[in-house]
Write an enzyme that holds these catalytic residues in place. Structure first.
Site, PDB file in Angstrom:
ATOM      1  N   ASP A  86       0.866  -1.194   0.000  1.00 63.24           N
ATOM      2  CA  ASP A  86       0.000   0.000   0.000  1.00 63.24           C
ATOM      3  C   ASP A  86       0.898   1.238   0.000  1.00 63.24           C
ATOM      4  O   ASP A  86       2.103   1.149   0.255  1.00 63.24           O
ATOM      5  CB  ASP A  86      -0.916   0.016   1.240  1.00 63.24           C
ATOM      6  CG  ASP A  86      -1.813   1.258   1.280  1.00 63.24           C
ATOM      7  OD1 ASP A  86      -2.417   1.583   0.239  1.00 63.24           O
ATOM      8  OD2 ASP A  86      -1.902   1.917   2.332  1.00 63.24           O
ATOM      9  N   SER A  87       0.281   2.389  -0.212  1.00 64.73           N
ATOM     10  CA  SER A  87       1.025   3.654  -0.180  1.00 64.73           C
ATOM     11  C   SER A  87       1.507   3.973   1.227  1.00 64.73           C
ATOM     12  O   SER A  87       2.334   4.859   1.402  1.00 64.73           O
ATOM     13  CB  SER A  87       0.116   4.788  -0.655  1.00 64.73           C
ATOM     14  OG  SER A  87      -0.968   4.931   0.247  1.00 64.73           O
ATOM     15  N   CYS A 135      -4.525  -1.500  -1.972  1.00 66.00           N
ATOM     16  CA  CYS A 135      -4.646  -0.064  -2.256  1.00 66.00           C
ATOM     17  C   CYS A 135      -5.510   0.077  -3.502  1.00 66.00           C
ATOM     18  O   CYS A 135      -5.173  -0.485  -4.557  1.00 66.00           O
ATOM     19  CB  CYS A 135      -3.246   0.500  -2.501  1.00 66.00           C
ATOM     20  SG  CYS A 135      -3.230   2.228  -3.011  1.00 66.00           S
ATOM     21  N   GLU A 183      -2.373   8.221   8.702  1.00 66.46           N
ATOM     22  CA  GLU A 183      -0.902   8.120   8.707  1.00 66.46           C
ATOM     23  C   GLU A 183      -0.318   8.762   9.977  1.00 66.46           C
ATOM     24  O   GLU A 183       0.772   8.412  10.407  1.00 66.46           O
ATOM     25  CB  GLU A 183      -0.305   8.781   7.459  1.00 66.46           C
ATOM     26  CG  GLU A 183      -0.523   8.005   6.164  1.00 66.46           C
ATOM     27  CD  GLU A 183       0.320   6.726   6.029  1.00 66.46           C
ATOM     28  OE1 GLU A 183       1.496   6.716   6.417  1.00 66.46           O
ATOM     29  OE2 GLU A 183      -0.245   5.721   5.523  1.00 66.46           O
ATOM     30  N   CYS A 199     -10.996   3.473   0.003  1.00 66.69           N
ATOM     31  CA  CYS A 199      -9.544   3.615   0.144  1.00 66.69           C
ATOM     32  C   CYS A 199      -9.202   2.844   1.407  1.00 66.69           C
ATOM     33  O   CYS A 199      -9.944   2.919   2.401  1.00 66.69           O
ATOM     34  CB  CYS A 199      -9.191   5.091   0.276  1.00 66.69           C
ATOM     35  SG  CYS A 199      -7.543   5.414   0.964  1.00 66.69           S
ATOM     36  N   HIS A 218      -7.147   3.197   3.702  1.00 69.79           N
ATOM     37  CA  HIS A 218      -6.913   3.946   4.945  1.00 69.79           C
ATOM     38  C   HIS A 218      -8.224   4.180   5.712  1.00 69.79           C
ATOM     39  O   HIS A 218      -8.229   4.258   6.934  1.00 69.79           O
ATOM     40  CB  HIS A 218      -6.279   5.315   4.647  1.00 69.79           C
ATOM     41  CG  HIS A 218      -4.810   5.272   4.328  1.00 69.79           C
ATOM     42  ND1 HIS A 218      -4.322   4.809   3.131  1.00 69.79           N
ATOM     43  CD2 HIS A 218      -3.717   5.613   5.065  1.00 69.79           C
ATOM     44  CE1 HIS A 218      -2.996   4.892   3.125  1.00 69.79           C
ATOM     45  NE2 HIS A 218      -2.609   5.377   4.295  1.00 69.79           N
TER      46      HIS A 218
HETATM   47  N1  DGL Z   1      -4.740   3.436   0.642  1.00 72.61           N
HETATM   48  C1  DGL Z   1      -4.826   3.897  -0.677  1.00 72.61           C
HETATM   49  C2  DGL Z   1      -6.070   3.472  -1.440  1.00 72.61           C
HETATM   50  O1  DGL Z   1      -6.681   2.486  -1.105  1.00 72.61           O
HETATM   51  C3  DGL Z   1      -4.296   5.223  -1.096  1.00 72.61           C
HETATM   52  C4  DGL Z   1      -4.156   6.356  -0.128  1.00 72.61           C
HETATM   53  C5  DGL Z   1      -3.230   7.395  -0.714  1.00 72.61           C
HETATM   54  O2  DGL Z   1      -2.024   7.125  -0.689  1.00 72.61           O
HETATM   55  O3  DGL Z   1      -3.708   8.407  -1.223  1.00 72.61           O
HETATM   56  O4  DGL Z   1      -6.435   4.071  -2.410  1.00 72.61           O
END
Ligand code: DGL
Length: 260
Positions: free
Chosen positions: A6-7, A69, A147, A179, A181
């Site tokens: 993931d990011s 992600c 984060e 997303c 997160h």
């Molecule tokens: N967790 C990520 C997603 O599912 C991306 C969040 C990000 O880095 O902008 O899209």
């Protein structure tokens, strides 16, 4: 070994579901916190970086890759599947289950800019949400909050109200957490929306898919069951975040050997 990327720490919401279904799988997670967010990057940038991470995780012995992600899946899963001969599980905002569940005919999709701007997202809506009004909203603030380990409190509530209130006013009765997160804010979101509003997180469905495609030769003896989390960011930050995000879970936390 299952490689997960993931990011940043968002994909840990998917790791948690995989772990719940297959407690003895060895999980190797790479959170690219040094490059977070992906949501505001171009498709080409996302694809290039995700390919580097996939290379790295395969080099470490992953026999299955989970792109935990939505933004990375939308822009990189096709090219990755064309390169690598292993199963690759991706994920996309849960438009389909949302369209199935709505009674008002209006659904709200919270996702990154990169996810909702892509052609793939429009195809998803055309294919699965015919006749449903789909309202989208990027929530970069949610990613920043997670984060930073801020999962509740006034700042979180303000960010939620700003994103969600217009959707509710437009009649949305289903909200998609599009997303990885965002599920870490699920409790806080739940407290800010009426009880009857359905929240959709595709993490559990992704975990079921992972279990289905695991190679039949996978060894699930307990001694293999390590969770290794690498970050391209600061390990001290990850050490502070991990127990907040996944309380009770043990993992080895290290600085990633992947170059920036
Ligand atoms: N967790 C990520 C997603 O599912 C991306 C969040 C990000 O880095 O902008 O899209």
């Amino acid at each position: 070994m299952i490689g997960i990327l993931d990011s940043g720490v968002g994909g840990l919401s998917v790791l948690r579901e995989i772990r719940a279904l297959q407690p003895n799988a060895s999980l190797h997670y790479l959170g690219d916190s040094a490059h977070c967010p992906y949501g505001t990057k171009s498709p080409a940038e996302i694809c290039e970086r995700v390919t580097q991470i996939a290379d790295y995780l395969l080099g470490k012995g992953s026999s299955l890759l989970v792109i935990a992600c939505n933004s990375a899946t939308i822009h990189a899963v096709g090219p990755l599947r064309a390169i690598y001969p292993i199963p690759i599980v991706g994920m996309e905002p849960g438009v389909k289950p949302a369209a199935e569940k709505t009674k008002s005919g209006v659904v709200g999709v919270l996702a990154t800019e990169a996810s909702i701007a892509g052609e793939k997202f429009h195809q998803l809506v055309d294919t699965h949400a015919d006749g449903v009004r789909v309202i989208t909203r990027p929530c970069p603030r949610f990613v920043e909050l997670v984060e930073a380990g801020n999962l509740e409190g006034d700042g979180v509530n303000e960010a939620i109200d700003e994103a969600v209130a217009p959707m509710l006013e437009s009649g949305a009765d289903v909200l998609v957490l599009g997303c990885t997160h965002y599920p870490f804010l699920k409790k806080a979101i739940r407290n800010r929306v009426p009880e009857e509003v359905v929240l959709i997180d595709t993490g559990p469905a992704v975990a079921r898919r992972v279990v289905e495609v695991l190679p039949p030769t996978s060894d699930f003896s307990e001694e293999n069951a390590e969770i290794h989390i690498e970050t391209t960011g600061a390990v001290s930050v990850l050490e502070g975040l991990f127990p907040k995000l996944l309380p009770g879970l043990e993992a080895r936390l290290t600085k990633s050997g992947l170059a920036d």
